[in-house]
Design an enzyme around this catalytic site. Structure first.
Site, PDB file in Angstrom:
ATOM      1  N   ASP A  48       3.977   3.092  -1.755  1.00 45.30           N
ATOM      2  CA  ASP A  48       5.268   3.030  -1.307  1.00 45.30           C
ATOM      3  C   ASP A  48       6.108   2.196  -2.012  1.00 45.30           C
ATOM      4  OD1 ASP A  48       4.613   5.274   0.558  1.00 45.30           O
ATOM      5  OD2 ASP A  48       4.349   3.872   2.144  1.00 45.30           O
ATOM      6  N   ARG A 102       5.251  -9.468   9.502  1.00 47.87           N
ATOM      7  CA  ARG A 102       6.705  -8.805   9.161  1.00 47.87           C
ATOM      8  C   ARG A 102       7.870  -9.948   9.157  1.00 47.87           C
ATOM      9  NH1 ARG A 102       3.389  -6.129   6.672  1.00 47.87           N
ATOM     10  NH2 ARG A 102       3.346  -3.884   6.950  1.00 47.87           N
ATOM     11  N   ASP A 152       7.819  -1.060  11.142  1.00 53.67           N
ATOM     12  CA  ASP A 152       8.011  -1.899  10.283  1.00 53.67           C
ATOM     13  C   ASP A 152       9.613  -2.049   9.670  1.00 53.67           C
ATOM     14  OD1 ASP A 152       5.629  -3.136  10.381  1.00 53.67           O
ATOM     15  OD2 ASP A 152       4.583  -1.960   8.731  1.00 53.67           O
ATOM     16  N   SER A 205      -2.727   4.764   4.210  1.00 54.67           N
ATOM     17  CA  SER A 205      -1.800   3.670   4.239  1.00 54.67           C
ATOM     18  C   SER A 205      -2.438   2.403   4.674  1.00 54.67           C
ATOM     19  CB  SER A 205      -0.414   4.183   4.812  1.00 54.67           C
ATOM     20  OG  SER A 205       0.400   3.086   4.792  1.00 54.67           O
TER      21      SER A 205
END
Length: 431
Positions: free
Chosen positions: A25, A106, A135, A187
Site C-alpha cells: 500500500d 499509530r 488506522d 497485509s
C-alpha cells in the site's frame, strides 16, 4: 534522525510526509503521490520493532522511487517506555482480547510525522490506510490533535484501485517493487508488541488460518514437550527484570517474544468490531504481550485493594476502546492514564509464569507490598481470622435485603398467606 536526499530535486513542489512501511500500500502510495498529485514525497519509516534487517532497504527503496527524503527513525525505546508502559498499566485489551499493537504504534508514528513536517516545511501528511480500516482514524485524529493546520491526503480513499490485485498490477506498470503477490496477499503490521495479519483467505471467518501466516509463534503441537518457567520482575507496574536479571523493558519484550513464541503462546484469531462499523476477522501473534499482561494482572491481584481492582476493570475497557478508536491524544484517555498510573504505585514484585504448549499460566506471585495476609487467609493452625465477628458482619451486611424482603419482597408476599392460614387453623380449632 538520519536523512538521505536525492541530488536532483527539480522544480519546487508542495511537500507531503508519507507514513511509509515499504509494503504494497505505502509503496504504491509513494509513487501515486508523485504521479497523480505532483508532490515531493518525504518518506518516514518508523522502527517500532519490526524486522530491523529490512529498514535500510526500505529507506533506500523510497529514494529509488523518487522520494526527496527518506527517514528511518528508531522509535523502539520511546515506544516501549512511553506507550507500552501505559498499555500495560491499563492491561490494554480491546474487547478483552486484542492487545492493541497497531493502535499503539499509530499515535507514535503520527507524532514523528508531524515533527518531520514542521522540520521540512511540509503542509501535507499522507498515509496508506484503507477507507474502511481503523488506522486511517488513528493517524488522522492523532495528527489533528497535534497540529490541526496540517492537511491530510489518503490515496487509498481516492484512487480507483479497488483491490490488492489491482494495486499489484499498478505497481508493476509503474516500476514499483513490491513483495506481495496474488498468491500471498496478506497485509501485515508488526512491532514490538506483536504482529497483525489480515486479508486473503483470512477474510473468510470459517477458514482456518494457513500455517504460513505465523512467524513469531510455533504451532503448539510442535512446541517443546517440557515447560519453561520465567520470572518477571515489576517496579511500579513496569517490567524491570527477567529471571532475576535487570534489563530494560524493551529488551524484556524482545526476549519474551522469543521465549513465549517458541512455546506457541500468543496466537489470536478473532472477529472484532471496527470503529467504522464493520466486523473484521483478524489474526494476531502477541507472545510477549500475552505473558506480560497476564503477569501484570496477577501482580495487581496481590497489590491492589479489592475496590480499586474492581473499579479498574471498567477503566481498562474504556482505555482500550479509546485507544482502539484513535483517541490516544484525547482528554479522556489522558485522564484514564492518570488513574491507571495512580494504581501502579505499589505494583512491585515478581510473577512466575509457566510456558507450555500454547499456554502461559501464573504459578506464583510475590510482592513487598502484598495485601495478602497468610494468617488471615489460612484455614490451618495459624488462622488469625476472628470467626465470631462473622455473624454480626453478615447481619449488618444483609440488613438492606432483610428489610426489603420484609416490606416488599418474598417475606412481604408470604405474610398475607401466612395470616390466612393462621386464621383458617384457628377457626378449625374453634369448631
Amino acid at each position: 534522525m538520519e536523512t538521505t536526499m536525492n541530488a536532483n530535486k527539480g522544480q519546487a513542489k508542495e511537500k507531503v510526509v508519507l507514513a511509509y512501511s515499504g509494503g504494497l500500500d505505502t509503496s504504491v502510495c509513494l509513487k501515486w503521490l508523485q504521479v497523480e498529485k505532483g508532490f515531493d514525497v518525504i518518506a518516514v519509516c518508523g522502527n517500532v520493532g519490526q524486522d530491523e534487517s529490512d529498514l535500510a532497504a526500505i529507506k533506500q527503496k523510497a529514494l529509488d522511487m523518487g522520494a526527496i527524503a527518506s527517514f528511518a527513525v528508531d522509535m523502539r525505546e520511546e515506544y516501549a517506555n512511553e506507550f507500552l508502559t501505559l498499555a500495560l498499566a491499563a492491561n490494554g485489551l480491546y474487547e478483552n482480547s486484542y492487545p492493541l499493537l497497531s493502535a499503539l504504534s499509530r499515535p507514535l508514528l503520527s507524532k514523528h510525522m508531524v515533527e518531520a513536517a514542521h522540520a521540512l516545511g511540509a503542509h501535507y501528511i499522507a498515509h496508506g490506510c484503507t477507507g474502511k480500516g481503523n488506522d486511517q482514524v488513528r493517524f488522522e485524529t492523532s495528527i489533528k490533535a497535534l497540529d490541526p493546520t496540517l492537511e491530510i491526503v489518503a490515496p487509498v480513499r481516492e484512487w480507483d484501485l479497488h483491490c490488492r490485485e489491482e494495486e499489484i498490477e499498478w505497481a508493476k506498470a509503474h516500476g514499483v517493487p513490491v513483495a506481495a503477490t496474488k498468491k500471498s496477499p496478506y497485509s501485515i503490521d508488526d512491532n514490538l508488541w506483536g504482529r497483525a495479519i489480515e486479508c486473503g483467505v483470512l477474510e473468510d471467518p470459517w477458514a482456518e488460518p494457513p500455517a504460513d501466516i505465523w512467524t513469531l509463534t510455533a504451532d503448539a503441537a510442535d512446541a517443546p514437550d517440557h515447560a519453561e518457567y520465567v520470572e518477571i520482575g515489576f517496579e511500579q507496574g513496569v517490567p524491570c527484570s527477567l529471571n532475576g536479571e535487570d534489563m530494560p523493558f524493551v529488551d524484556i519484550v524482545k526476549a519474551l517474544n522469543v521465549k513465549a513464541g517458541a512455546h506457541g503462546i500468543g496466537r489470536l484469531d478473532m472477529v472484532e468490531n471496527r470503529l467504522v462499523g464493520v466486523k473484521s476477522r483478524e489474526c494476531y501473534e502477541v507472545p510477549a504481550a500475552k505473558v506480560l499482561i497476564d503477569a501484570h494482572k496477577a501482580l495487581e491481584t496481590l497489590c491492589l485493594d479489592g475496590a480499586t481492582q474492581h473499579y479498574k476493570l471498567g477503566v481498562e475497557q474504556q482505555w482500550a476502546t479509546a485507544v482502539y478508536q484513535g483517541m490516544w491524544f484525547s482528554p479522556l484517555k489522558m485522564a484514564l492514564d492518570s488513574f491507571c498510573a495512580a494504581t501502579q504505585q505499589y505494583v512491585t514484585g515478581t510473577v512466575k509464569m509457566k510456558l507450555y504448549k500454547g499456554s502461559c499460566t501464573v504459578t506464583g506471585r510475590k510482592s513487598p507490598y502484598s495485601l495478602y495476609d497468610f494468617n488471615l487467609a489460612s484455614y490451618g493452625a495459624d488462622d488469625a481470622f476472628n470467626h465470631e465477628s462473622a455473624k454480626g458482619f453478615i447481619d449488618l451486611y444483609g440488613l438492606p435485603v432483610t428489610t426489603w424482603s420484609a416490606m416488599q419482597g418474598p417475606a412481604a408476599d408470604a405474610a398475607p398467606q401466612a395470616d390466612q392460614a393462621a386464621d383458617e387453623t384457628a377457626a378449625a380449632n374453634a369448631a
